[in-house]
Design a protein around this motif. Structure first.
Motif, PDB file in Angstrom:
ATOM      1  N   ARG A 157     -36.384   8.893  28.615  1.00  0.00           N
ATOM      2  CA  ARG A 157     -36.344   7.453  28.826  1.00  0.00           C
ATOM      3  C   ARG A 157     -37.631   7.011  29.498  1.00  0.00           C
ATOM      4  NH1 ARG A 157     -31.371   5.978  31.981  1.00  0.00           N
ATOM      5  NH2 ARG A 157     -31.913   7.858  33.092  1.00  0.00           N
ATOM      6  N   TYR A 158     -38.223   5.944  28.955  1.00  0.00           N
ATOM      7  CA  TYR A 158     -39.518   5.479  29.445  1.00  0.00           C
ATOM      8  C   TYR A 158     -39.359   4.679  30.730  1.00  0.00           C
ATOM      9  CZ  TYR A 158     -43.995   3.330  29.830  1.00  0.00           C
ATOM     10  OH  TYR A 158     -45.199   2.922  30.325  1.00  0.00           O
ATOM     11  N   GLU A 159     -40.251   4.916  31.654  1.00  0.00           N
ATOM     12  CA  GLU A 159     -40.318   4.157  32.898  1.00  0.00           C
ATOM     13  C   GLU A 159     -41.770   3.765  33.118  1.00  0.00           C
ATOM     14  OE1 GLU A 159     -38.871   7.214  35.442  1.00  0.00           O
ATOM     15  OE2 GLU A 159     -36.800   6.601  35.226  1.00  0.00           O
ATOM     16  N   GLY A 160     -42.008   2.499  33.350  1.00  0.00           N
ATOM     17  CA  GLY A 160     -43.374   2.040  33.578  1.00  0.00           C
ATOM     18  C   GLY A 160     -43.582   0.662  32.991  1.00  0.00           C
ATOM     19  N   LYS A 161     -44.792   0.397  32.503  1.00  0.00           N
ATOM     20  CA  LYS A 161     -45.167  -0.917  31.989  1.00  0.00           C
ATOM     21  C   LYS A 161     -45.204  -0.907  30.469  1.00  0.00           C
ATOM     22  CE  LYS A 161     -48.447  -4.543  32.847  1.00  0.00           C
ATOM     23  NZ  LYS A 161     -49.551  -4.992  33.676  1.00  0.00           N
ATOM     24  N   LEU A 162     -44.634  -1.950  29.870  1.00  0.00           N
ATOM     25  CA  LEU A 162     -44.639  -2.120  28.425  1.00  0.00           C
ATOM     26  C   LEU A 162     -45.493  -3.336  28.107  1.00  0.00           C
ATOM     27  CD1 LEU A 162     -41.309  -1.672  29.334  1.00  0.00           C
ATOM     28  CD2 LEU A 162     -41.443  -0.897  27.001  1.00  0.00           C
ATOM     29  N   MET A 163     -46.308  -3.252  27.063  1.00  0.00           N
ATOM     30  CA  MET A 163     -47.199  -4.367  26.760  1.00  0.00           C
ATOM     31  C   MET A 163     -47.534  -4.406  25.272  1.00  0.00           C
ATOM     32  SD  MET A 163     -50.819  -5.345  28.581  1.00  0.00           S
ATOM     33  CE  MET A 163     -51.468  -3.720  28.360  1.00  0.00           C
ATOM     34  N   ARG A 164     -47.529  -5.628  24.702  1.00  0.00           N
ATOM     35  CA  ARG A 164     -47.983  -5.862  23.330  1.00  0.00           C
ATOM     36  C   ARG A 164     -48.693  -7.199  23.284  1.00  0.00           C
ATOM     37  NH1 ARG A 164     -45.762  -2.791  19.008  1.00  0.00           N
ATOM     38  NH2 ARG A 164     -47.420  -3.726  17.827  1.00  0.00           N
ATOM     39  N   SER A 165     -49.683  -7.303  22.424  1.00  0.00           N
ATOM     40  CA  SER A 165     -50.443  -8.536  22.267  1.00  0.00           C
ATOM     41  C   SER A 165     -50.691  -8.771  20.777  1.00  0.00           C
ATOM     42  CB  SER A 165     -51.774  -8.402  23.014  1.00  0.00           C
ATOM     43  OG  SER A 165     -52.572  -9.525  22.802  1.00  0.00           O
ATOM     44  N   PHE A 166     -50.591 -10.053  20.355  1.00  0.00           N
ATOM     45  CA  PHE A 166     -50.778 -10.415  18.962  1.00  0.00           C
ATOM     46  C   PHE A 166     -51.589 -11.696  18.862  1.00  0.00           C
ATOM     47  CE2 PHE A 166     -46.680  -8.412  19.428  1.00  0.00           C
ATOM     48  CZ  PHE A 166     -46.785  -7.367  18.543  1.00  0.00           C
ATOM     49  N   TYR A 167     -52.449 -11.769  17.875  1.00  0.00           N
ATOM     50  CA  TYR A 167     -53.169 -13.011  17.600  1.00  0.00           C
ATOM     51  C   TYR A 167     -52.381 -13.779  16.550  1.00  0.00           C
ATOM     52  CZ  TYR A 167     -56.702 -16.351  16.313  1.00  0.00           C
ATOM     53  OH  TYR A 167     -57.371 -17.529  16.065  1.00  0.00           O
ATOM     54  N   LEU A 168     -51.927 -14.987  16.906  1.00  0.00           N
ATOM     55  CA  LEU A 168     -51.143 -15.808  15.991  1.00  0.00           C
ATOM     56  C   LEU A 168     -51.922 -16.994  15.454  1.00  0.00           C
ATOM     57  CD1 LEU A 168     -47.753 -15.865  17.930  1.00  0.00           C
ATOM     58  CD2 LEU A 168     -48.391 -14.424  15.990  1.00  0.00           C
ATOM     59  N   GLY A 169     -53.111 -17.228  15.968  1.00  0.00           N
ATOM     60  CA  GLY A 169     -53.922 -18.343  15.510  1.00  0.00           C
ATOM     61  C   GLY A 169     -53.800 -19.539  16.442  1.00  0.00           C
ATOM     62  N   HIS A 170     -54.448 -20.628  16.057  1.00  0.00           N
ATOM     63  CA  HIS A 170     -54.465 -21.822  16.908  1.00  0.00           C
ATOM     64  C   HIS A 170     -53.559 -22.931  16.398  1.00  0.00           C
ATOM     65  CE1 HIS A 170     -57.489 -20.423  19.672  1.00  0.00           C
ATOM     66  NE2 HIS A 170     -58.159 -19.936  18.637  1.00  0.00           N
ATOM     67  N   ASN A 171     -52.924 -22.743  15.263  1.00  0.00           N
ATOM     68  CA  ASN A 171     -52.044 -23.771  14.708  1.00  0.00           C
ATOM     69  C   ASN A 171     -50.631 -23.604  15.255  1.00  0.00           C
ATOM     70  OD1 ASN A 171     -54.146 -24.812  13.182  1.00  0.00           O
ATOM     71  ND2 ASN A 171     -53.757 -23.385  11.516  1.00  0.00           N
ATOM     72  N   LEU A 172     -50.505 -23.669  16.582  1.00  0.00           N
ATOM     73  CA  LEU A 172     -49.228 -23.447  17.251  1.00  0.00           C
ATOM     74  C   LEU A 172     -48.873 -24.639  18.129  1.00  0.00           C
ATOM     75  CD1 LEU A 172     -50.021 -19.882  18.610  1.00  0.00           C
ATOM     76  CD2 LEU A 172     -48.898 -20.427  16.462  1.00  0.00           C
ATOM     77  N   LYS A 173     -47.589 -24.853  18.309  1.00  0.00           N
ATOM     78  CA  LYS A 173     -47.106 -25.851  19.267  1.00  0.00           C
ATOM     79  C   LYS A 173     -46.777 -25.106  20.553  1.00  0.00           C
ATOM     80  CE  LYS A 173     -44.994 -28.966  15.921  1.00  0.00           C
ATOM     81  NZ  LYS A 173     -43.730 -29.586  15.498  1.00  0.00           N
ATOM     82  N   GLN A 174     -47.765 -24.941  21.424  1.00  0.00           N
ATOM     83  CA  GLN A 174     -47.585 -24.136  22.627  1.00  0.00           C
ATOM     84  C   GLN A 174     -46.488 -24.672  23.539  1.00  0.00           C
ATOM     85  OE1 GLN A 174     -51.042 -22.927  24.773  1.00  0.00           O
ATOM     86  NE2 GLN A 174     -52.209 -22.504  22.932  1.00  0.00           N
ATOM     87  N   ASP A 175     -46.319 -25.983  23.603  1.00  0.00           N
ATOM     88  CA  ASP A 175     -45.313 -26.560  24.497  1.00  0.00           C
ATOM     89  C   ASP A 175     -43.887 -26.358  23.997  1.00  0.00           C
ATOM     90  OD1 ASP A 175     -47.332 -27.416  26.179  1.00  0.00           O
ATOM     91  OD2 ASP A 175     -47.483 -29.387  25.212  1.00  0.00           O
ATOM     92  N   ASP A 176     -43.721 -26.003  22.720  1.00  0.00           N
ATOM     93  CA  ASP A 176     -42.386 -25.857  22.142  1.00  0.00           C
ATOM     94  C   ASP A 176     -41.966 -24.404  21.946  1.00  0.00           C
ATOM     95  OD1 ASP A 176     -42.229 -28.611  22.058  1.00  0.00           O
ATOM     96  OD2 ASP A 176     -42.914 -28.750  19.973  1.00  0.00           O
ATOM     97  N   ILE A 177     -42.716 -23.449  22.474  1.00  0.00           N
ATOM     98  CA  ILE A 177     -42.367 -22.033  22.331  1.00  0.00           C
ATOM     99  C   ILE A 177     -41.099 -21.753  23.133  1.00  0.00           C
ATOM    100  CG2 ILE A 177     -43.083 -19.664  22.816  1.00  0.00           C
ATOM    101  CD1 ILE A 177     -45.963 -20.593  22.349  1.00  0.00           C
ATOM    102  N   GLU A 178     -40.160 -21.049  22.527  1.00  0.00           N
ATOM    103  CA  GLU A 178     -38.904 -20.705  23.186  1.00  0.00           C
ATOM    104  C   GLU A 178     -38.714 -19.199  23.156  1.00  0.00           C
ATOM    105  OE1 GLU A 178     -35.654 -22.810  21.459  1.00  0.00           O
ATOM    106  OE2 GLU A 178     -36.458 -24.776  21.974  1.00  0.00           O
ATOM    107  N   ALA A 179     -38.150 -18.669  24.236  1.00  0.00           N
ATOM    108  CA  ALA A 179     -37.871 -17.232  24.321  1.00  0.00           C
ATOM    109  C   ALA A 179     -36.464 -17.024  24.865  1.00  0.00           C
ATOM    110  CB  ALA A 179     -38.894 -16.543  25.217  1.00  0.00           C
ATOM    111  N   SER A 180     -35.787 -15.992  24.347  1.00  0.00           N
ATOM    112  CA  SER A 180     -34.469 -15.628  24.854  1.00  0.00           C
ATOM    113  C   SER A 180     -34.397 -14.113  24.950  1.00  0.00           C
ATOM    114  CB  SER A 180     -33.367 -16.164  23.938  1.00  0.00           C
ATOM    115  OG  SER A 180     -33.467 -15.589  22.651  1.00  0.00           O
ATOM    116  N   PHE A 181     -33.541 -13.639  25.851  1.00  0.00           N
ATOM    117  CA  PHE A 181     -33.411 -12.196  26.068  1.00  0.00           C
ATOM    118  C   PHE A 181     -31.925 -11.858  26.168  1.00  0.00           C
ATOM    119  CE2 PHE A 181     -33.502  -8.408  28.902  1.00  0.00           C
ATOM    120  CZ  PHE A 181     -34.221  -7.574  28.061  1.00  0.00           C
ATOM    121  N   THR A 182     -31.430 -11.069  25.215  1.00  0.00           N
ATOM    122  CA  THR A 182     -30.025 -10.694  25.175  1.00  0.00           C
ATOM    123  C   THR A 182     -29.896  -9.228  24.769  1.00  0.00           C
ATOM    124  OG1 THR A 182     -29.503 -12.942  24.436  1.00  0.00           O
ATOM    125  CG2 THR A 182     -27.768 -11.296  24.212  1.00  0.00           C
ATOM    126  N   ASP A 183     -29.137  -8.476  25.541  1.00  0.00           N
ATOM    127  CA  ASP A 183     -28.829  -7.071  25.226  1.00  0.00           C
ATOM    128  C   ASP A 183     -30.068  -6.225  24.947  1.00  0.00           C
ATOM    129  OD1 ASP A 183     -26.110  -7.624  25.508  1.00  0.00           O
ATOM    130  OD2 ASP A 183     -25.871  -8.115  23.380  1.00  0.00           O
TER     131      ASP A 183
END
Length: 140
Positions: free
Chosen positions: A91-117
């Motif tokens: 089982r992993y213990e420590g820091k997890l990290m990912r980064s992606f380039y999605l471009g500039h045609n985004l609505k940054q103020d409308d980004i939504e995130a949820s975390f379940t299970d």
């Protein structure tokens, strides 16, 4: 009872963990890349990340210049009692990290995130790309 692990050798990261178990400790690697799915829909991007064992308050999602950064951390469990001996720890213990380039045609103020299970879902709405303006140049 058999303690021989039966791992999938198709997982590239797991291949190195099994082939060179001391390699990770010797280089003091303390980050891990979680499994991610990215789906482009007509009006948005949907990013799904598996973050098992991570608490909601230990997750950070940021967007900067079209780059989406997902960071999370898990803490080490120190429940080992005196006289206990760890036979295998996967089982992993420590820091997890990912980064992606999605471009500039985004609505940054409308980004939504949820975390379940143990699954993080991030919905990034897109905007219509602006066509470059055309202009006639006078020749002198």
């Amino acid at each position: 009872m058999s303690l021989i692990p039966r791992d999938s050798w198709f997982d590239f990261n797991q291949f190195f963990e099994n082939a060179f178990p001391a390699l990770r400790q010797s280089f003091d690697i303390d980050t891990f890349s979680p499994r991610i799915d990215i789906i482009e829909k007509p009006n948005s991007y949907e990013i799904t990340a598996d973050l098992p064992g991570v608490k909601k308050e230990d997750i950070s999602v940021q967007i900067h210049n079209g780059n989406l950064l997902i960071e999370a951390s898990t803490s080490k469990s120190e429940e080992q009692k005196e006289g206990d001996r760890v036979i295998r720890k996967e089982r992993y213990e420590g820091k997890l990290m990912r980064s992606f380039y999605l471009g500039h045609n985004l609505k940054q103020d409308d980004i939504e995130a949820s975390f379940t299970d143990g699954v993080l879902k991030v919905e990034v709405p897109k905007v219509e790309p602006t066509a470059p303006a055309s202009k006639s140049i006078e020749i002198k």
